[in-house]
Design an enzyme around this catalytic site. Structure first.
Site, PDB file in Angstrom:
ATOM      1  N   LYS A  70       8.222 -19.476 -46.072  1.00 23.18           N
ATOM      2  CA  LYS A  70       8.134 -20.096 -44.755  1.00 23.18           C
ATOM      3  C   LYS A  70       6.855 -19.679 -44.075  1.00 23.18           C
ATOM      4  CE  LYS A  70      10.372 -21.871 -40.968  1.00 23.18           C
ATOM      5  NZ  LYS A  70       9.246 -22.806 -40.893  1.00 23.18           N
ATOM      6  N   LYS A  94       6.736 -10.406 -41.576  1.00 19.47           N
ATOM      7  CA  LYS A  94       7.437 -10.818 -40.346  1.00 19.47           C
ATOM      8  C   LYS A  94       8.892 -11.170 -40.648  1.00 19.47           C
ATOM      9  CE  LYS A  94       3.503 -12.800 -37.936  1.00 19.47           C
ATOM     10  NZ  LYS A  94       2.935 -13.805 -37.056  1.00 19.47           N
ATOM     11  N   LYS A 106       2.109 -19.900 -46.302  1.00 21.30           N
ATOM     12  CA  LYS A 106       1.150 -20.340 -45.284  1.00 21.30           C
ATOM     13  C   LYS A 106       0.302 -21.459 -45.851  1.00 21.30           C
ATOM     14  CE  LYS A 106       0.010 -19.248 -41.048  1.00 21.30           C
ATOM     15  NZ  LYS A 106       0.870 -18.640 -40.015  1.00 21.30           N
ATOM     16  N   THR A 190       7.104 -17.689 -29.476  1.00 17.80           N
ATOM     17  CA  THR A 190       6.218 -16.561 -29.789  1.00 17.80           C
ATOM     18  C   THR A 190       6.007 -15.712 -28.537  1.00 17.80           C
ATOM     19  OG1 THR A 190       5.126 -17.818 -31.509  1.00 17.80           O
ATOM     20  CG2 THR A 190       3.930 -15.918 -30.652  1.00 17.80           C
ATOM     21  N   ASN A 221      -1.455 -21.269 -26.673  1.00 15.74           N
ATOM     22  CA  ASN A 221       0.010 -21.344 -26.708  1.00 15.74           C
ATOM     23  C   ASN A 221       0.626 -19.962 -26.454  1.00 15.74           C
ATOM     24  OD1 ASN A 221       2.574 -20.891 -28.449  1.00 15.74           O
ATOM     25  ND2 ASN A 221       2.557 -23.075 -28.066  1.00 15.74           N
ATOM     26  N   SER A 348      11.863 -20.738 -35.505  1.00 11.54           N
ATOM     27  CA  SER A 348      11.718 -21.716 -36.588  1.00 11.54           C
ATOM     28  C   SER A 348      12.909 -21.619 -37.542  1.00 11.54           C
ATOM     29  CB  SER A 348      10.432 -21.459 -37.385  1.00 11.54           C
ATOM     30  OG  SER A 348       9.390 -22.258 -36.895  1.00 11.54           O
TER      31      SER A 348
HETATM   32  P1  NAD Z   1      -4.400 -21.456 -29.404  1.00 13.51           P
HETATM   33  O1  NAD Z   1      -5.385 -22.177 -30.241  1.00 13.51           O
HETATM   34  O2  NAD Z   1      -3.368 -22.215 -28.656  1.00 13.51           O
HETATM   35  O3  NAD Z   1      -5.171 -20.524 -28.326  1.00 13.51           O
HETATM   36  C1  NAD Z   1      -6.169 -19.599 -28.666  1.00 13.51           C
HETATM   37  C2  NAD Z   1      -6.784 -19.031 -27.398  1.00 13.51           C
HETATM   38  O4  NAD Z   1      -7.760 -18.071 -27.786  1.00 13.51           O
HETATM   39  C3  NAD Z   1      -7.531 -20.069 -26.544  1.00 13.51           C
HETATM   40  O5  NAD Z   1      -7.383 -19.753 -25.188  1.00 13.51           O
HETATM   41  C4  NAD Z   1      -8.983 -19.866 -26.977  1.00 13.51           C
HETATM   42  O6  NAD Z   1      -9.913 -20.252 -25.976  1.00 13.51           O
HETATM   43  C5  NAD Z   1      -9.003 -18.369 -27.183  1.00 13.51           C
HETATM   44  N1  NAD Z   1     -10.118 -17.947 -28.037  1.00 13.51           N
HETATM   45  C6  NAD Z   1     -10.605 -18.563 -29.140  1.00 13.51           C
HETATM   46  N2  NAD Z   1     -11.675 -17.908 -29.618  1.00 13.51           N
HETATM   47  C7  NAD Z   1     -11.835 -16.827 -28.808  1.00 13.51           C
HETATM   48  C8  NAD Z   1     -12.767 -15.774 -28.769  1.00 13.51           C
HETATM   49  N3  NAD Z   1     -13.764 -15.675 -29.652  1.00 13.51           N
HETATM   50  N4  NAD Z   1     -12.635 -14.836 -27.794  1.00 13.51           N
HETATM   51  C9  NAD Z   1     -11.654 -14.927 -26.883  1.00 13.51           C
HETATM   52  N5  NAD Z   1     -10.751 -15.914 -26.844  1.00 13.51           N
HETATM   53  C10 NAD Z   1     -10.849 -16.854 -27.807  1.00 13.51           C
HETATM   54  O7  NAD Z   1      -3.724 -20.409 -30.390  1.00 13.51           O
HETATM   55  P2  NAD Z   1      -2.310 -19.681 -30.243  1.00 13.51           P
HETATM   56  O8  NAD Z   1      -1.281 -20.511 -30.933  1.00 13.51           O
HETATM   57  O9  NAD Z   1      -2.101 -19.221 -28.846  1.00 13.51           O
HETATM   58  O10 NAD Z   1      -2.561 -18.424 -31.197  1.00 13.51           O
HETATM   59  C11 NAD Z   1      -3.292 -17.283 -30.759  1.00 13.51           C
HETATM   60  C12 NAD Z   1      -3.060 -16.147 -31.748  1.00 13.51           C
HETATM   61  O11 NAD Z   1      -1.658 -15.890 -31.840  1.00 13.51           O
HETATM   62  C13 NAD Z   1      -3.517 -16.452 -33.179  1.00 13.51           C
HETATM   63  O12 NAD Z   1      -3.948 -15.245 -33.770  1.00 13.51           O
HETATM   64  C14 NAD Z   1      -2.253 -16.924 -33.845  1.00 13.51           C
HETATM   65  O13 NAD Z   1      -2.299 -16.765 -35.249  1.00 13.51           O
HETATM   66  C15 NAD Z   1      -1.261 -15.995 -33.179  1.00 13.51           C
HETATM   67  N6  NAD Z   1       0.114 -16.487 -33.279  1.00 13.51           N
HETATM   68  C16 NAD Z   1       0.484 -17.634 -32.651  1.00 13.51           C
HETATM   69  C17 NAD Z   1       1.775 -18.097 -32.795  1.00 13.51           C
HETATM   70  C18 NAD Z   1       2.238 -19.337 -32.091  1.00 13.51           C
HETATM   71  O14 NAD Z   1       3.429 -19.682 -32.246  1.00 13.51           O
HETATM   72  N7  NAD Z   1       1.423 -20.006 -31.301  1.00 13.51           N
HETATM   73  C19 NAD Z   1       2.686 -17.396 -33.602  1.00 13.51           C
HETATM   74  C20 NAD Z   1       2.278 -16.218 -34.219  1.00 13.51           C
HETATM   75  C21 NAD Z   1       0.983 -15.778 -34.052  1.00 13.51           C
END
Ligand code: NAD
Length: 414
Positions: A70, A94, A106, A190, A221, A348
């Site tokens: 998953k 996880k 993935k 998350t 997000n 999920s």
């Molecule tokens: P997203 O694309 O919705 O948001 C990313 C945010 O980070 C944006 O605000 C963007 O402007 C900012 N960003 C991008 N590059 C940057 C930089 N160089 N410096 C500072 N800020 C920067 O992504 P998300 O879904 O919120 O995911 C963010 C992190 O959380 C990732 O590492 C992702 O793998 C992890 N994550 C997300 C989820 C989920 O369900 N959304 C689950 C597990 C892990």
């Protein structure tokens, strides 16, 4: 010597140490140091201008010893085989930490969805499903959203798989729109999971969330929902950032206003004149720091300047191995990514269970079940770290990898 910023090799090092501490021999590490399967595909897509563009995609399945694999599908120009491999291994960890009957998987496609039309994105999403269809499925490998993929993309993918299967197959993928069998609360799962572990970590450190000063890097997000939840709990969110800069107000930022103004890619700082840098943001005087953007943000270079008492990794891989050591030595409580951001895969899993049984739960039921999973996981990892006198990352890896190792042994693989 230069710091190791390679996500795959740094993950392998901790897995090796975790297996070692659990008493497994070299053969188990050999089995788990890489995904069991990695499929690389080429996906031809008719673009709006009449040309055909061929995209490269991947699907990695780290281990199916415990159950189906998953994990999300990422659309990003920087996707690499190595990154997909490391991300699939984190998914195994996880799932082990929150005790889900899955192994890690993935996927990723090298593309920039910000430059593509909806029609092109739909054709790419459907093409990817056709390309990987032999190795995915509701009882084999269940994808989900990740960076730059969303409920609409999950809907197209589910529809494509259902057409091939000649049957409606909602359990093929999670993170779907509610009308197609999505779960209540998946979009914010998350951040809700991160909020729960922050509350647990704060209790351990005697910090009252009401009035606690919180800094969050990233306003996508994960980061934006988290900022909202923390400010609703009475915390003072004094700093947030996006890819273009950071905002700081020692009295607390107006999160509702920022949420209203941010765009769909999580950008908001460009609307303000007075901003600070992401580097300055991470070093702000605060109680709780949450990297929720990208990897390798806390390194040997800045770990000594972090002022927070608690660092909670909402992002995947934001702290290097060297920085983990420094933060731990400085007595900072670091809640690692494989634990902190496991709320997404947990809901999920709930979505998949609901799809399989055809009976759907209320928002409250989902929230209650998520809460129990996250609190139990936090306690388990925290107690492992305390009793063995090791850092929280190694403890999380030990808890996370144990089930997969045990299942592999029972199956007679090692
Ligand atoms: P997203 O694309 O919705 O948001 C990313 C945010 O980070 C944006 O605000 C963007 O402007 C900012 N960003 C991008 N590059 C940057 C930089 N160089 N410096 C500072 N800020 C920067 O992504 P998300 O879904 O919120 O995911 C963010 C992190 O959380 C990732 O590492 C992702 O793998 C992890 N994550 C997300 C989820 C989920 O369900 N959304 C689950 C597990 C892990």
């Amino acid at each position: 010597m230069a710091e190791n910023l390679n996500l795959l090799t740094s993950t392998q090092e901790v897995i090796k140490e975790a297996l070692n501490k659990l008493g497994y021999d070299e053969a188990m590490y050999e089995l788990l140091k890489e995904p069991l399967r990695l499929l690389k595909v080429r996906i031809p897509v008719k673009m709006d201008d009449g040309t055909t563009k061929v995209f490269t995609g991947f699907r990695a399945q780290h281990s199916d010893a415990v159950g189906p694999t998953k994990g999300g599908i990422r659309f990003h120009p920087d996707v690499t085989e190595e990154e997909v491999k490391a991300l699939s291994m984190w998914m195994t960890l996880k799932c082990g930490i929150v005790d889900l009957p899955y192994g890690g998987g993935k996927g990723g496609i090298v593309c920039d969805p910000r430059q593509m039309s909806m029609g092109e994105l739909e054709r790419l999403s459907r093409g990817y499903v056709r390309a990987v269809s032999q190795i995915v499925g509701p009882t084999k490998d269940i994808p989900a959203p990740d960076v730059f993929t969303n409920a609409q993309i999950m809907a197209w993918m589910m529809d494509e798989y259902s057409r091939m299967d000649e049957f409606n197959s909602p359990g093929f993928i999670t993170g779907k729109p509610i009308v197609l069998g999505g779960s209540q609360g998946r979009d914010r799962a998350t951040a809700e999971g991160v909020t729960i572990v922050i509350q647990e970590a704060a209790k351990k450190r005697g910090i009252d969330i009401k009035g606690a000063r919180v800094v969050i890097q990233g306003f996508g997000n994960a980061g934006s929902f988290l900022a909202k939840f923390m400010s609703d709990l009475g915390a003072k969110v004094i700093g947030i950032s996006d890819a273009y800069g950071a905002l700081y107000d020692p009295e607390g930022l107006d999160i509702d206003y920022l949420l209203d103004r941010r765009d769909s890619f999580g950008t908001v700082t460009t609307l303000f004149e007075s901003t600070i840098t992401n580097k300055e943001l991470l070093e702000l005087d605060c109680d709780i720091l949450v990297p929720a953007a990208i990897e390798n943000q806390i390194t040997a270079e800045n770990a000594h300047n972090i002022k927070a008492q608690i660092v909670v990794e909402a992002a995947n891989g934001p702290t290097t191995a060297e920085a983990t050591k420094i933060l731990t030595e400085r007595g900072i409580l670091l809640v690692p990514d494989v634990l902190a951001s496991a709320g997404g895969v947990t809901v999920s899993y709930f979505e998949w269970v609901q799809n399989n049984q055809g009976y759907y739960w209320s928002k409250e039921e989902v929230r209650e079940k998520l809460h129990k999973k996250m609190v139990d996981a936090f306690e388990n990892v925290y107690n492992t770290a305390q009793s063995r006198n090791i850092n929280m990352r190694l403890a999380a890896y030990m808890v996370g990898v144990r089930r997969t190792a045990e299942a592999s042994r029972f199956r007679g693989w090692v």
